[in-house]
Structures are given as C-alpha cells and as structure tokens.
Design a protein around this motif. Structure first.
Motif, short mmCIF file in Angstrom:
data_model
loop_
_atom_site.label_atom_id
_atom_site.label_comp_id
_atom_site.label_asym_id
_atom_site.label_seq_id
_atom_site.Cartn_x
_atom_site.Cartn_y
_atom_site.Cartn_z
N PHE A 23 6.28 25.76 -20.76
CA PHE A 23 5.04 25.00 -20.55
C PHE A 23 5.28 24.13 -19.32
CE2 PHE A 23 1.70 22.07 -21.02
CZ PHE A 23 0.82 22.49 -21.99
N ASP A 24 4.89 24.63 -18.14
CA ASP A 24 5.16 23.94 -16.88
C ASP A 24 3.91 23.20 -16.42
OD1 ASP A 24 6.25 23.09 -14.53
OD2 ASP A 24 5.96 24.98 -13.48
N PRO A 25 3.82 21.87 -16.59
CA PRO A 25 2.61 21.12 -16.24
C PRO A 25 2.12 21.34 -14.81
CG PRO A 25 4.03 19.76 -17.59
CD PRO A 25 4.81 21.00 -17.26
N PRO A 26 2.98 21.27 -13.77
CA PRO A 26 2.47 21.50 -12.41
C PRO A 26 1.83 22.87 -12.24
CG PRO A 26 4.63 20.46 -12.32
CD PRO A 26 4.40 20.87 -13.74
N ARG A 27 2.41 23.89 -12.87
CA ARG A 27 1.84 25.23 -12.75
C ARG A 27 0.50 25.32 -13.48
NH1 ARG A 27 2.47 30.39 -11.50
NH2 ARG A 27 1.83 32.02 -12.97
N VAL A 28 0.39 24.68 -14.64
CA VAL A 28 -0.88 24.69 -15.37
C VAL A 28 -1.98 24.06 -14.52
CG1 VAL A 28 -2.10 23.80 -17.40
CG2 VAL A 28 0.22 24.68 -17.64
N ARG B 290 5.73 22.07 -29.34
CA ARG B 290 6.01 21.34 -28.12
C ARG B 290 6.30 19.88 -28.40
NH1 ARG B 290 8.27 23.08 -24.26
NH2 ARG B 290 7.39 21.56 -22.83
N CYS B 291 5.88 19.37 -29.54
CA CYS B 291 6.17 17.98 -29.95
C CYS B 291 6.76 18.07 -31.35
CB CYS B 291 4.90 17.13 -29.92
SG CYS B 291 4.04 17.12 -28.34
N SER B 292 8.02 18.30 -31.46
CA SER B 292 8.66 18.73 -32.70
C SER B 292 8.47 17.75 -33.87
CB SER B 292 10.16 18.95 -32.47
OG SER B 292 10.75 17.77 -31.95
N ASP B 293 8.10 16.51 -33.59
CA ASP B 293 7.93 15.56 -34.69
C ASP B 293 6.48 15.18 -34.90
OD1 ASP B 293 7.72 14.29 -32.28
OD2 ASP B 293 8.71 12.44 -32.92
N GLU B 294 5.55 15.90 -34.28
CA GLU B 294 4.13 15.56 -34.39
C GLU B 294 3.34 16.72 -34.97
OE1 GLU B 294 2.90 12.71 -33.91
OE2 GLU B 294 4.49 11.66 -32.81
N GLU B 295 2.24 16.39 -35.65
CA GLU B 295 1.38 17.39 -36.26
C GLU B 295 0.56 18.12 -35.21
OE1 GLU B 295 -1.10 17.18 -40.30
OE2 GLU B 295 -2.06 16.08 -38.69
N GLU B 296 0.42 19.45 -35.39
CA GLU B 296 -0.35 20.25 -34.43
C GLU B 296 -1.84 20.10 -34.71
OE1 GLU B 296 0.63 24.49 -33.19
OE2 GLU B 296 -1.29 24.78 -34.21
N SER B 297 -2.53 19.39 -33.85
CA SER B 297 -3.98 19.25 -33.90
C SER B 297 -4.52 19.62 -32.53
CB SER B 297 -4.39 17.82 -34.25
OG SER B 297 -3.99 16.92 -33.22
#
Length: 304
Positions: A173-178, A89-96
């Motif tokens: 990944f729809d924030p309002p629905r989450v 979801r953040c293609s340039d960031e590490e998954e933590s």
C-alpha cells in the motif's frame, strides 16, 4: 431497548409523516434527527454524487459508501458473519469503511499528499456520510469547486482498490503511488470530458493510465464499404496472472467471414497493453494477406 422506546415515542405531524427520523450510524447505532432536516440533507448528498461529473463506477461506489453497502468486516459482523474485524493495514484497529478511507495512518498520509489546499483531518467517530457531507457543505456544488469533489472521489476509489490489492494480493500500500494514480485518472477523465464535449459520465475508467470504455450496450455490426475488409479485434486480460489473449475476425462488406485469428496467451502489464499487443499481432498477421484495404476496429478507444 432505548432505541425501540424512542421509535415508539416518535411524534407524527398532521400530514401523517414523522417529525423525527432515525438514521443508522457508522457503528450500527440509530441517530434521531428532524425529518425535514434529514430529507434536505439526503437530497443534497445524492445530488452531489449523481450530478458529479465522474464515471458511473465511482458514483456507484460512493452510493454504496453512503448506504453502508460495502463488505467491510465491521458491517459483515453486524450482519451475523463470523469474521476477523481487524483491518490488516492497522493490525490493532477494527476494519470499517471509515478506517479504510480516512482513519488509517496510510490513508491519512494519502490525503496529506493530495495536491489540494484542504484540511482532510477528521474526528475518529465520524461516519462516511458526515465526512462526505462536510466536504459538500464546505465546498458547495458550483462548477468551479466540482473538481475538488471529483478528485476526492477518485482518491477514495484509489484507496479502496489499494486496500483490496493489499488484502487479497499482498501488494504494498504505497501512498504516493495511490495519489499519483488517482490524480492521473482524474486528469485523464477531465481532459477527455472537456475535449470531446461528450457526457463521459456514461463511461468507465479502467484504472491507472486507463482507457475510457463505454458501458456495454446493444449494438449491431456495421459492414465496411465495398472492397474493404473489416477486422474486429478484441483482447482479454487477467490482472491476477498478468496474462493476455485475443483474436480477430475479418469480414467483407457482405458480412461474409473471411478469416478468424486466435492468439496464444501472452504476458501483459495492463489491459491497455493487452489491447495494444493484440492489435499489433493482428497487423503483423495481415501483412501476409494480399489485400491492402483493411479497416481495423476494437472496443478500446485508444486503438479505435
């Protein structure tokens, strides 16, 4: 070797316990703090989770978050696995864990949409434990503010599930629905807890607009009164194929099996819908029987 030198040099009190303790940070580093301070903080942390009136599934999820026990790529790589550490979801960031729950731009949007007058903005280097404890220490554990922590727990769970669905199923990944689903699940559990007076922390929430279902526990079949046929109905559901199935068993008061019905697979949108459709099929099927004294039971509280 600096961490090793610090460990060797730790001072020990007269009672044999260390004056300093090391805790594992979110980046795998060791942070040293006063032992009594860590113990007091950990006690408050576990109390805030295990005493929180939320389903056990969410308590265990928070426990795993605090113990760095969730399979995020950053931790898997620390443990020697060869994985791509980039969060999809953040293609340039590490998954933590922190990236998934509150540092990703999509997660930040979710916290901003949450109906709480609370600032959830955080520093990029904060760990989940520090983030959670900041909330606990600012809010306290009094009953009147417990609802905030409970909603935060439901929201964390919703973000985690939404991230998994995006990675494994390709769902948006729809924030309002989450936010909507987290709030509705929280509201359902809260209303059920307040209306029944039963300790629903022994129950699980099966998801958005879910049915509260108890943990499996040893039980025995209870016969119906004389002259009544008891029908036990159950359904299965696959969230991947959205296919449901089910059947029913009919017994009399002497525990004799009178009928067994199995239904062909059918389409269903949720597990709750599969239970309801299976129950409907059973009711339609028994309309052909001569007996009009039937007792239906199922493991869904919605249909019971």
């Amino acid at each position: 070797m600096p961490d090793l030198q610090l460990i060797v040099a730790l001072a020990v009190a007269r009672n044999g316990l260390p004056k300093m303790m090391g805790i594992l940070g979110c980046q795998g580093e060791i942070q040293f703090q006063a032992a009594d301070s860590i113990a007091s903080r950990q006690h408050l942390m576990w109390r805030s989770i295990w005493k929180c009136k939320i389903p056990p599934k969410l308590q265990h999820f928070l426990w795993k978050c605090c113990n760095l026990a969730l399979p995020v790529h950053h931790l898997l790589r620390i443990h020697g696995m060869s994985v791509d550490v980039v969060y999809p979801r953040c293609s340039d960031e590490e998954e933590s864990l922190e990236r998934i729950l509150f540092l990703c731009p999509h997660s930040i949007q979710i916290w901003k949409l949450l109906p709480l007058s609370f600032d959830f903005s955080v520093d990029q280097s904060i760990s989940f434990v520090d983030w959670w404890m900041t909330l606990v220490e600012r809010l306290g554990l009094k009953d009147e503010v417990q609802n905030v922590l409970r909603l935060v727990a439901f929201c964390c769970w919703g973000i985690w599930k939404a991230g998994n669905k995006f990675v494994f199923d390709g769902r948006l990944f729809d924030p309002p629905r989450v936010v909507s689903l987290a709030c509705s699940s929280f509201r359902e559990f809260k209303e059920a807890f307040n209306s029944t007076g039963v300790d629903l922390t022994s129950y699980q929430v099966g998801g958005p607009r879910s049915v509260l279902c108890p943990h499996p526990s040893p039980s025995h079949w209870l016969p119906p009164p004389e002259g009544i046929i008891k029908c036990n109905v159950d359904a299965s559901f696959s969230s991947i194929s959205h296919i449901g199935g089910g059947g029913a068993v009919f017994r009399d008061s002497r525990e004799n099996i009178l009928h067994v019905v199995v239904f062909s697979p059918f389409s269903a949108s949720t597990a709750t819908m599969a239970e309801a459709m299976c129950l409907r099929k059973v009711v339609l099927w028994v309309s052909t029987l001569s007996s009009d004294k039937l007792w239906f039971t199922c493991d869904s509280l919605l249909g019971s």
